[in-house]
Every structure is written in structure tokens, then in C-alpha cells.
Write a protein that holds these residues in place. Structure first.
Motif, PDB file in Angstrom:
ATOM      1  N   GLN A 153      -2.491   0.514  -4.378  1.00  0.00           N
ATOM      2  CA  GLN A 153      -2.281  -0.856  -3.917  1.00  0.00           C
ATOM      3  C   GLN A 153      -1.666  -1.683  -5.035  1.00  0.00           C
ATOM      4  O   GLN A 153      -2.052  -1.560  -6.189  1.00  0.00           O
ATOM      5  CB  GLN A 153      -3.606  -1.485  -3.504  1.00  0.00           C
ATOM      6  N   LYS A 206      -4.275   9.807  -4.111  1.00  0.00           N
ATOM      7  CA  LYS A 206      -4.942   8.564  -3.798  1.00  0.00           C
ATOM      8  C   LYS A 206      -3.910   7.482  -3.464  1.00  0.00           C
ATOM      9  O   LYS A 206      -2.854   7.402  -4.089  1.00  0.00           O
ATOM     10  CB  LYS A 206      -5.737   8.167  -5.047  1.00  0.00           C
ATOM     11  N   ASP A 207      -4.214   6.644  -2.478  1.00  0.00           N
ATOM     12  CA  ASP A 207      -3.340   5.521  -2.149  1.00  0.00           C
ATOM     13  C   ASP A 207      -3.307   4.538  -3.318  1.00  0.00           C
ATOM     14  O   ASP A 207      -4.275   4.416  -4.068  1.00  0.00           O
ATOM     15  CB  ASP A 207      -3.848   4.790  -0.907  1.00  0.00           C
ATOM     16  N   LEU A 217       0.866  -1.171   0.000  1.00  0.00           N
ATOM     17  CA  LEU A 217       0.000   0.000   0.000  1.00  0.00           C
ATOM     18  C   LEU A 217       0.901   1.219   0.000  1.00  0.00           C
ATOM     19  O   LEU A 217       1.655   1.445   0.945  1.00  0.00           O
ATOM     20  CB  LEU A 217      -0.915   0.012   1.224  1.00  0.00           C
ATOM     21  N   GLU A 218       0.840   1.988  -1.069  1.00  0.00           N
ATOM     22  CA  GLU A 218       1.636   3.204  -1.182  1.00  0.00           C
ATOM     23  C   GLU A 218       0.730   4.384  -0.855  1.00  0.00           C
ATOM     24  O   GLU A 218      -0.227   4.664  -1.564  1.00  0.00           O
ATOM     25  CB  GLU A 218       2.182   3.352  -2.596  1.00  0.00           C
ATOM     26  N   THR A 219       1.051   5.055   0.236  1.00  0.00           N
ATOM     27  CA  THR A 219       0.269   6.243   0.596  1.00  0.00           C
ATOM     28  C   THR A 219       0.971   7.465   0.041  1.00  0.00           C
ATOM     29  O   THR A 219       2.204   7.540   0.002  1.00  0.00           O
ATOM     30  CB  THR A 219       0.124   6.369   2.123  1.00  0.00           C
ATOM     31  N   ARG A 220       0.170   8.404  -0.395  1.00  0.00           N
ATOM     32  CA  ARG A 220       0.706   9.633  -0.970  1.00  0.00           C
ATOM     33  C   ARG A 220       0.087  10.820  -0.254  1.00  0.00           C
ATOM     34  O   ARG A 220      -1.107  10.840   0.011  1.00  0.00           O
ATOM     35  CB  ARG A 220       0.394   9.676  -2.452  1.00  0.00           C
TER      36      ARG A 220
END
Length: 86
Positions: free
Chosen positions: A62, A59-60, A52-55
Motif C-alpha cells: 500500500q 505481500k500486497d 494497492l499493489e497486488t503481487r
């Protein structure tokens, strides 16, 4: 004829050197496998990694990475795509 002889000698030397380098590369690869996988489990390794890449301003994202060394080396499924192949 003289040029042909010189070319043949150079080709023979180049081929011999490449064969030696290839052999050394194979030995290095085998030593690396022996060190990092002493039990020999990599050939049958199977795992799924969900990322899960959060920014901060977006928007995140997956991503799913599936490794199944019996079936294939790996499969990467970015978010929004359907099922993994099997």
C-alpha cells in the motif's frame, strides 16, 4: 589578447542562445499549463490517492500519495510508515 577576444565572442553567443532557449522553454511550460489547467485550479489542488499493489506471489503493498499544492508539491508515504506530515 586575440584568444581573449575569441573567447569573449563565443561566450556572448552562447549566452544569447541559452537565453533564447530558456525563454522558449518558459513559453512552452506556460502553454502547457494554460491547456491542461484552464481554470487555474492546480495552484490550490489538494487530493489523496491510495494505491494497492497486488503481487501474485507476495505481500500486497500500500502506498499513499498526497498532493497539496498550497502546502507542498506532493508527499509519498510507502506502507509501514506513520502519519503524513502536516
Amino acid at each position: 589578447m586575440k584568444h581573449f577576444t575569441v573567447l569573449a565572442v563565443l561566450l556572448a553567443i552562447t549566452t544569447a542562445l541559452c537565453a533564447q532557449n530558456g525563454s522558449a522553454a518558459q513559453q512552452l511550460l506556460q502553454k502547457s499549463k494554460d491547456y491542461h489547467d484552464p481554470m487555474g485550479k492546480w495552484a490550490t489542488f489538494e487530493a489523496t490517492l491510495n494505491l494497492l499493489e497486488t503481487r501474485p506471489n507476495g505481500k500486497d503493498r500500500q502506498t499513499q500519495l498526497k498532493i497539496d499544492n498550497i502546502y507542498s508539491p506532493f508527499y509519498l508515504r510507502p506502507a509501514g510508515l506513520s502519519l503524513l506530515p502536516r
